[in-house]
Design a protein around this motif. Structure first.
Motif, PDB file in Angstrom:
ATOM      1  N   ILE A 181       0.873  -1.176   0.000  1.00  0.00           N
ATOM      2  CA  ILE A 181       0.000   0.000   0.000  1.00  0.00           C
ATOM      3  C   ILE A 181       0.903   1.217   0.000  1.00  0.00           C
ATOM      4  N   GLY A 182       0.820   2.012  -1.052  1.00  0.00           N
ATOM      5  CA  GLY A 182       1.608   3.230  -1.149  1.00  0.00           C
ATOM      6  C   GLY A 182       0.754   4.421  -0.760  1.00  0.00           C
ATOM      7  N   ILE A 183       1.199   5.196   0.207  1.00  0.00           N
ATOM      8  CA  ILE A 183       0.384   6.274   0.767  1.00  0.00           C
ATOM      9  C   ILE A 183       1.002   7.636   0.458  1.00  0.00           C
ATOM     10  N   GLU A 184       0.198   8.512  -0.104  1.00  0.00           N
ATOM     11  CA  GLU A 184       0.576   9.904  -0.342  1.00  0.00           C
ATOM     12  C   GLU A 184      -0.181  10.766   0.670  1.00  0.00           C
ATOM     13  N   VAL A 185       0.520  11.580   1.440  1.00  0.00           N
ATOM     14  CA  VAL A 185      -0.089  12.393   2.494  1.00  0.00           C
ATOM     15  C   VAL A 185      -0.052  13.870   2.095  1.00  0.00           C
ATOM     16  N   LYS A 186      -1.201  14.514   2.200  1.00  0.00           N
ATOM     17  CA  LYS A 186      -1.291  15.949   1.944  1.00  0.00           C
ATOM     18  C   LYS A 186      -1.918  16.642   3.154  1.00  0.00           C
ATOM     19  N   TYR A 187      -1.533  17.900   3.356  1.00  0.00           N
ATOM     20  CA  TYR A 187      -2.136  18.694   4.433  1.00  0.00           C
ATOM     21  C   TYR A 187      -2.669  19.999   3.844  1.00  0.00           C
ATOM     22  N   THR A 188      -1.840  21.029   3.776  1.00  0.00           N
ATOM     23  CA  THR A 188      -2.315  22.280   3.169  1.00  0.00           C
ATOM     24  C   THR A 188      -1.870  22.413   1.710  1.00  0.00           C
ATOM     25  N   GLU A 189      -1.078  21.442   1.215  1.00  0.00           N
ATOM     26  CA  GLU A 189      -0.603  21.505  -0.161  1.00  0.00           C
ATOM     27  C   GLU A 189      -1.774  21.449  -1.139  1.00  0.00           C
ATOM     28  N   GLU A 190      -1.507  21.941  -2.327  1.00  0.00           N
ATOM     29  CA  GLU A 190      -2.529  21.882  -3.378  1.00  0.00           C
ATOM     30  C   GLU A 190      -1.912  21.223  -4.609  1.00  0.00           C
ATOM     31  N   GLY A 191      -1.875  21.946  -5.743  1.00  0.00           N
ATOM     32  CA  GLY A 191      -1.292  21.376  -6.947  1.00  0.00           C
ATOM     33  C   GLY A 191       0.220  21.312  -6.868  1.00  0.00           C
ATOM     34  N   TYR A 192       0.806  20.575  -7.794  1.00  0.00           N
ATOM     35  CA  TYR A 192       2.247  20.369  -7.810  1.00  0.00           C
ATOM     36  C   TYR A 192       2.851  21.109  -8.991  1.00  0.00           C
ATOM     37  N   GLN A 193       3.706  22.089  -8.713  1.00  0.00           N
ATOM     38  CA  GLN A 193       4.354  22.864  -9.758  1.00  0.00           C
ATOM     39  C   GLN A 193       5.710  22.246 -10.092  1.00  0.00           C
ATOM     40  N   PRO A 194       5.900  21.744 -11.316  1.00  0.00           N
ATOM     41  CA  PRO A 194       7.184  21.131 -11.663  1.00  0.00           C
ATOM     42  C   PRO A 194       8.237  22.182 -11.995  1.00  0.00           C
ATOM     43  N   GLU A 245      -2.814  19.595 -11.015  1.00  0.00           N
ATOM     44  CA  GLU A 245      -3.758  19.085 -10.025  1.00  0.00           C
ATOM     45  C   GLU A 245      -3.547  17.610  -9.705  1.00  0.00           C
ATOM     46  N   LEU A 246      -3.122  16.842 -10.719  1.00  0.00           N
ATOM     47  CA  LEU A 246      -3.143  15.386 -10.599  1.00  0.00           C
ATOM     48  C   LEU A 246      -1.776  14.722 -10.627  1.00  0.00           C
ATOM     49  N   ARG A 247      -0.737  15.446 -10.975  1.00  0.00           N
ATOM     50  CA  ARG A 247       0.537  14.805 -11.290  1.00  0.00           C
ATOM     51  C   ARG A 247       1.086  13.934 -10.165  1.00  0.00           C
ATOM     52  N   GLN A 248       1.080  14.435  -8.945  1.00  0.00           N
ATOM     53  CA  GLN A 248       1.631  13.631  -7.844  1.00  0.00           C
ATOM     54  C   GLN A 248       0.764  12.419  -7.545  1.00  0.00           C
ATOM     55  N   ILE A 249      -0.546  12.574  -7.600  1.00  0.00           N
ATOM     56  CA  ILE A 249      -1.444  11.439  -7.387  1.00  0.00           C
ATOM     57  C   ILE A 249      -1.153  10.362  -8.422  1.00  0.00           C
ATOM     58  N   TRP A 250      -1.069  10.779  -9.681  1.00  0.00           N
ATOM     59  CA  TRP A 250      -0.844   9.880 -10.813  1.00  0.00           C
ATOM     60  C   TRP A 250       0.504   9.160 -10.690  1.00  0.00           C
ATOM     61  N   ASN A 278      -9.454  20.636   3.027  1.00  0.00           N
ATOM     62  CA  ASN A 278      -8.674  21.079   1.872  1.00  0.00           C
ATOM     63  C   ASN A 278      -9.488  20.834   0.606  1.00  0.00           C
ATOM     64  N   ILE A 279     -10.193  21.860   0.143  1.00  0.00           N
ATOM     65  CA  ILE A 279     -11.131  21.669  -0.969  1.00  0.00           C
ATOM     66  C   ILE A 279     -10.424  21.478  -2.301  1.00  0.00           C
ATOM     67  N   HIS A 280      -9.124  21.747  -2.347  1.00  0.00           N
ATOM     68  CA  HIS A 280      -8.397  21.419  -3.578  1.00  0.00           C
ATOM     69  C   HIS A 280      -8.552  19.938  -3.885  1.00  0.00           C
ATOM     70  N   PHE A 281      -8.499  19.113  -2.850  1.00  0.00           N
ATOM     71  CA  PHE A 281      -8.669  17.672  -3.026  1.00  0.00           C
ATOM     72  C   PHE A 281     -10.114  17.232  -2.826  1.00  0.00           C
ATOM     73  N   HIS A 282     -10.763  17.777  -1.810  1.00  0.00           N
ATOM     74  CA  HIS A 282     -12.095  17.295  -1.437  1.00  0.00           C
ATOM     75  C   HIS A 282     -13.194  17.880  -2.320  1.00  0.00           C
ATOM     76  N   GLY A 283     -12.994  19.113  -2.772  1.00  0.00           N
ATOM     77  CA  GLY A 283     -14.009  19.777  -3.574  1.00  0.00           C
ATOM     78  C   GLY A 283     -15.108  20.385  -2.711  1.00  0.00           C
ATOM     79  N   ASP A 284     -15.950  21.195  -3.335  1.00  0.00           N
ATOM     80  CA  ASP A 284     -17.125  21.765  -2.690  1.00  0.00           C
ATOM     81  C   ASP A 284     -18.173  22.001  -3.756  1.00  0.00           C
ATOM     82  N   GLU A 285     -19.184  22.807  -3.439  1.00  0.00           N
ATOM     83  CA  GLU A 285     -20.272  23.013  -4.394  1.00  0.00           C
ATOM     84  C   GLU A 285     -19.816  23.722  -5.671  1.00  0.00           C
TER      85      GLU A 285
END
Length: 340
Positions: A181-194, A245-250, A278-285
């Motif tokens: 099981i590979g786990i990626e942990v986020k807290y206040t981070e949002e997208g990943y800028q390369p 938005e997705l690069r690190q998840i992917w 963190n609505i960057h990941f969770h989303g909202d309305e």
């Protein structure tokens, strides 16, 4: 004006350290703001002073010495190089795996409780999947290495980049096969800028033979056909999955797929842990959120190998399973420290 999640979290962390450790003075760093000729001292309420950082106050007191000893051992052996901010910056996620997952490895009893937690999660993802018989290791900041390789880079058979898991759960399944099981942990981070080099060589130019993203992606069968071509939202990218938005998840998902393809393991689950606020990941309305957006590109097979879980959900599972006084203190710490 509504405060951002980062603002709310900054205040939460500052008040936690003030109320529990009497820390009222945080650190200053030198920065040169736009329009200034010289660097100035900027007070950062989310940055611990060096004295408090060296004492390990960013870690849970009940396991602090064990955490710091393990970090020291890994660092001296060359297996782990923590960033300078890991011990200081309360809003970054680097320290969180040490507080959340490392304690699960500290005794046979803890490993059994961890097994129950992850079996519950595996069952949520795919009830027919093989369950964990025994967890054999819990590793923080882990990247697989090809032990048969005779020359560097020893990661060439995987993604041949610097992708690693924030935490890796190594286990034996009930049928005797190995799993992870590979786990990626986020807290206040949002997208990943390369950086410029990564953007050019590894992300935009997917045909670069140095990297194995496309090859692993195709062989995995984790993605729908539309994931292999530009879309309306990202017409300039070869795949929507390489967007910020997705690069690190992917990449974390692909790293596990490469381990399966290399036959290190038979079973793999990519777990994405983040706070609900963190609505960057969770989303909202008004915002779909990166979690649902990523899921929209997964095939039925991919859906069986990936799951997002919130801090709130995981900490509840920890409190349900670690029921002795030590476990209860630890669970209460996690909830007080990170939940709202």
């Amino acid at each position: 004006m509504k405060n951002s999640f980062k603002d709310v979290a900054r205040n939460k962390q500052a008040r936690y350290f003030e109320n529990n450790y009497g820390i009222k003075k945080f650190a200053t760093i030198k920065r040169k703001p736009r329009g200034y000729n010289n660097a100035i001292d900027i007070y950062v309420e989310s940055l611990l002073n060096w004295e408090d950082a060296k004492d390990g106050k960013i870690f849970y007191e009940g396991y602090r010495r064990l955490i710091m000893d393990e970090i020291k051992n890994l660092k001296s052996s060359g297996l782990y190089t923590p960033s300078g901010m890991m011990m200081r910056h309360t809003l970054r996620s680097e320290h969180i795996p040490w507080n959340v997952f490392f304690p699960m490895s500290l005794s046979e009893n803890n490993l059994k409780h961890a097994k129950d937690i992850f079996n519950f999660i595996i069952n949520q993802v795919s009830p027919e999947s093989q369950k964990i018989l025994e967890i054999t290791a819990i590793k923080v900041e882990y990247a697989p290495i090809d032990e048969k390789a005779t020359e560097e880079p020893f990661t060439k058979c995987y993604l041949n980049d610097r992708t690693s898991f924030d935490t890796y759960i190594e286990y034996v399944a009930e049928d005797g096969e190995k799993g992870g099981i590979g786990i990626e942990v986020k807290y206040t981070e949002e997208g990943y800028q390369p950086g410029d080099t990564e953007k050019k060589a590894a992300i935009t130019d997917y045909k670069n033979p140095k990297y194995r993203y496309l090859d692993v992606m195709k062989k995995s069968l984790y993605y729908i056909p539309a994931a292999f071509k530009p879309d309306i939202k990202h017409p300039n990218l070869w795949s929507p999955l390489v967007c910020n938005e997705l690069r690190q998840i992917w990449r974390n998902h692909l790293l596990g797929a490469s381990m399966v393809q290399h036959r290190d393991i038979k079973y793999f689950l990519s777990l994405h842990l983040y706070p609900k606020g963190n609505i960057h990941f969770h989303g909202d309305e008004e915002h779909m959120g990166a979690v649902k957006y990523y899921q929209s590109w997964l095939s039925p097979e991919g859906q069986k190998t990936w799951k997002a879980i919130t801090f709130e959900e995981l900490f509840h599972l920890i409190q349900e399973n670690f029921t002795d006084s030590q476990g209860n203190d630890w669970a209460n710490y996690l909830k007080e420290r990170y939940l709202f």
